[in-house]
Structure formats: structure tokens, C-alpha cells
Scaffold this motif. Structure first.
Motif, mmCIF file in Angstrom:
data_model
loop_
_atom_site.group_PDB
_atom_site.id
_atom_site.type_symbol
_atom_site.label_atom_id
_atom_site.label_comp_id
_atom_site.label_asym_id
_atom_site.label_seq_id
_atom_site.Cartn_x
_atom_site.Cartn_y
_atom_site.Cartn_z
ATOM 1 N N TRP A 109 0.842 -1.189 0.000
ATOM 2 C CA TRP A 109 0.000 0.000 0.000
ATOM 3 C C TRP A 109 0.881 1.244 0.000
ATOM 4 O O TRP A 109 2.079 1.178 0.308
ATOM 5 N N ASP A 110 0.269 2.377 -0.353
ATOM 6 C CA ASP A 110 1.011 3.642 -0.414
ATOM 7 C C ASP A 110 0.993 4.376 0.918
ATOM 8 O O ASP A 110 2.017 4.898 1.363
ATOM 9 N N VAL A 111 -0.182 4.440 1.546
ATOM 10 C CA VAL A 111 -0.317 5.091 2.848
ATOM 11 C C VAL A 111 -1.260 4.258 3.701
ATOM 12 O O VAL A 111 -2.091 3.502 3.188
ATOM 13 N N ASN A 112 -1.148 4.409 5.013
ATOM 14 C CA ASN A 112 -1.984 3.649 5.942
ATOM 15 C C ASN A 112 -2.517 4.609 6.996
ATOM 16 O O ASN A 112 -1.762 5.431 7.525
ATOM 17 N N ILE A 113 -3.804 4.517 7.305
ATOM 18 C CA ILE A 113 -4.416 5.415 8.278
ATOM 19 C C ILE A 113 -5.298 4.603 9.222
ATOM 20 O O ILE A 113 -6.267 3.986 8.811
ATOM 21 N N GLN A 114 -4.923 4.567 10.504
ATOM 22 C CA GLN A 114 -5.742 3.903 11.524
ATOM 23 C C GLN A 114 -5.270 4.342 12.918
ATOM 24 O O GLN A 114 -4.856 3.523 13.726
ATOM 25 N N GLN A 115 -5.328 5.639 13.150
ATOM 26 C CA GLN A 115 -4.974 6.241 14.440
ATOM 27 C C GLN A 115 -3.547 5.892 14.873
ATOM 28 O O GLN A 115 -3.316 5.491 16.011
ATOM 29 N N PHE A 116 -2.619 6.071 13.973
ATOM 30 C CA PHE A 116 -1.220 5.820 14.309
ATOM 31 C C PHE A 116 -0.635 7.026 15.040
ATOM 32 O O PHE A 116 -0.583 8.124 14.481
ATOM 33 N N SER A 117 -0.168 6.819 16.264
ATOM 34 C CA SER A 117 0.540 7.863 16.990
ATOM 35 C C SER A 117 1.983 7.921 16.508
ATOM 36 O O SER A 117 2.630 6.889 16.318
ATOM 37 N N VAL A 118 2.486 9.126 16.320
ATOM 38 C CA VAL A 118 3.863 9.314 15.876
ATOM 39 C C VAL A 118 4.807 9.118 17.059
ATOM 40 O O VAL A 118 4.669 9.779 18.085
ATOM 41 N N THR A 119 5.748 8.190 16.942
ATOM 42 C CA THR A 119 6.750 7.974 17.989
ATOM 43 C C THR A 119 8.118 7.812 17.341
ATOM 44 O O THR A 119 8.229 7.385 16.187
#
Length: 281
Positions: A109-119
């Protein structure tokens, strides 16, 4: 979402994650979208492949159907795709497990979105876009408690409110409610158990965690409201494969949507109005 609550959700999707990993292989093919600003490298020529979890919960997506463009993250994903020059018909939705998405290795996939917190730890394995949302803190109350109908901070100050020590939730609850009626527990799990057993009337957690608790963990509970401000909140962003050629373009798209007010409008529409979670004053 807090790591504890996310761990519960991730366990339920483990089988899906395994199937998703099996499909990951190959090198993205180059594609040029005439509507996009410049050449964009995507997994499938002329398409933007967006991944998300399974199942998806409201208010992030509606009816577990990411393609309908409804829900906060569904709407954000469509807005970013449009900013990049892709029509809705050019979006290909796929499903992945949460942990698989942020693991090292090739992606399909190109992008993924499911409430990912940046760490910082996750940045070692994947790229993140600019953040599209910073979490607020919210109150979850049992339906049969007075806290469930509270609309102001003053109405919550007489309730027994639980928080986990050393968390952003504790800091916000102490600042907004005082510490006279706070019940402090060692972990988020302990707070949830206290609410389920009726030891406390309500708890404070991040808004994504609050939605998950009321949907899947604590029966007969509701999200009473959210606190104003997002200081100390987790930043949610798109995940991309490590060193993706799309990272800069996706970040630019998110930044543009923030600058023109689109992201604020979507927060109001899907994380306040649609779910009736007012800001507590």
C-alpha cells in the motif's frame, strides 16, 4: 490511542494482519497522475492505495466501509487523496493489521491510516506524514451515573473520576477538575476495571480510547465530553513505507488541509457533532 487500549484492539485483528503480510512484496511501480503536482510513485499506476484496519470503528469510519468517505479518517483520507490529485475512483482501499503496518519491510500500500501515533521508535521502521490530528482527553461515564449527563466541568467535580498515574489524562484531569475527587490507579487497565465494577463513576482517557471503550469494552457507558485543548496529546499521522517517495507529498497535502481549515472542520463534523461529544467548559 493509549498503548494498552490499542493492544486490545490489535489482538483481535491478528489473523487479518497475517493475511495482509502475505500479500506484501515487490517494488512500487512509478505512475504519473496528470492532476497531481508532479510525478508520484504509487503501488499501482494511476491509483492511490490506502490501507486501514479491520474492523474499523466509528467515528473514524462509518459502517466499516472506508470507501464511503464517511467518518473522520475516511474523510481525511479522501481529502488528502484529492489534494494529491486523485479522484475518489482512483483510491484503492485495502486492510492491514495495526502492528503489521508499522513493522519493518515492504508494503503493498502507499499510505496507511488507523490512528497511528507518531513515535521516535516507530520512525525507525516507517515514515510518518505531518499529523492530521492531535488527540484531546475525554470523559467516559457509566450511563446510570450523574456524570453521564454532565455538560460542564463543574458538574463533574462531584463525580468519582478515575485516571492512571503518570499519564496525560492524569495531568489534564487534575488541572481541569482538581484532585479532590480523583481516584488514581497504577495503570489504564486498573482504571477500566474500576469503572466496570462501579468503583468510580467515570474515567479520563484520550478521545480515541474513549470511543473504543464505549464501543467494545465497557457496557452501558458513554463519552460524556472532551476537554478543551490538545496539549500533550498524541499526534496521529499517515504511515508510509520507510523512505517512501510519497512522504513529502502526503505531508504537503496534510499541511495544506490544515492551513485552509479543512482539518478543523472535519474534526468538528466527525469528532464532536456527529458523535455528540461536546467540549466541556
Amino acid at each position: 490511542m493509549s498503548r494498552t487500549l490499542r493492544r486490545v484492539a490489535a489482538a483481535a485483528a491478528a489473523a487479518v494482519a497475517a493475511l495482509s503480510l502475505a500479500a506484501c512484496a515487490g517494488t512500487p511501480a512509478a505512475s504519473t497522475s496528470a492532476a497531481a503536482d508532479g510525478e508520484l510513485q504509487t503501488v499501482t499506476a494511476g491509483k492511490l492505495t490506502i490501507a486501514t484496519g479491520e474492523p474499523d470503528y466509528e467515528p473514524w469510519f462509518v459502517d466499516d466501509d472506508p470507501s464511503n468517505g464517511k467518518g473522520f479518517e475516511g474523510a481525511v483520507a479522501n481529502a488528502v487523496a484529492a489534494e494529491l490529485g486523485f479522484d475518489a475512483d482512483d483510491i484503492v482501499w485495502v486492510r492491514t493489521g495495526f502492528d503489521a503496518a508499522i513493522a519493518p519491510g515492504p508494503k503493498d500500500w502507499d499510505v496507511n491510516i488507523q490512528q497511528f501515533s507518531v513515535t521516535d521508535e516507530r520512525k525507525k521502521a516507517v515514515d510518518f506524514s505531518s499529523p492530521y490530528y492531535t488527540t484531546t482527553q475525554a470523559v467516559v461515564a457509566l450511563n446510570d451515573s450523574d456524570a453521564a449527563s454532565a455538560t460542564t466541568l463543574a458538574e463533574l467535580k462531584d463525580a468519582k473520576v478515575g485516571v492512571a498515574a503518570g499519564t496525560t489524562s492524569y495531568t489534564v484531569a487534575e488541572e481541569q477538575l482538581g484532585d479532590a475527587n480523583l481516584s488514581v490507579f497504577n495503570t489504564v487497565d486498573d482504571v477500566v476495571l474500576a469503572l466496570q465494577s462501579g468503583q468510580i463513576d467515570a474515567l479520563v482517557t484520550d478521545l480515541p480510547g474513549a470511543f473504543y471503550l464505549t464501543a467494545a469494552v465497557v457496557d452501558d457507558s458513554t463519552v460524556t465530553g472532551q476537554f478543551e485543548g490538545s496539549d500533550g496529546g498524541d499526534e496521529f499521522a499517515f504511515v508510509l513505507p520507510k523512505d517512501s517517495a510519497l512522504t513529502s507529498a502526503v505531508s504537503d497535502a496534510v499541511d495544506a488541509l490544515r492551513a485552509d481549515g479543512t482539518l478543523d472542520a472535519l474534526v468538528q463534523e466527525w469528532l464532536s457533532d456527529a458523535v455528540d461529544v461536546p467540549v466541556l467548559q
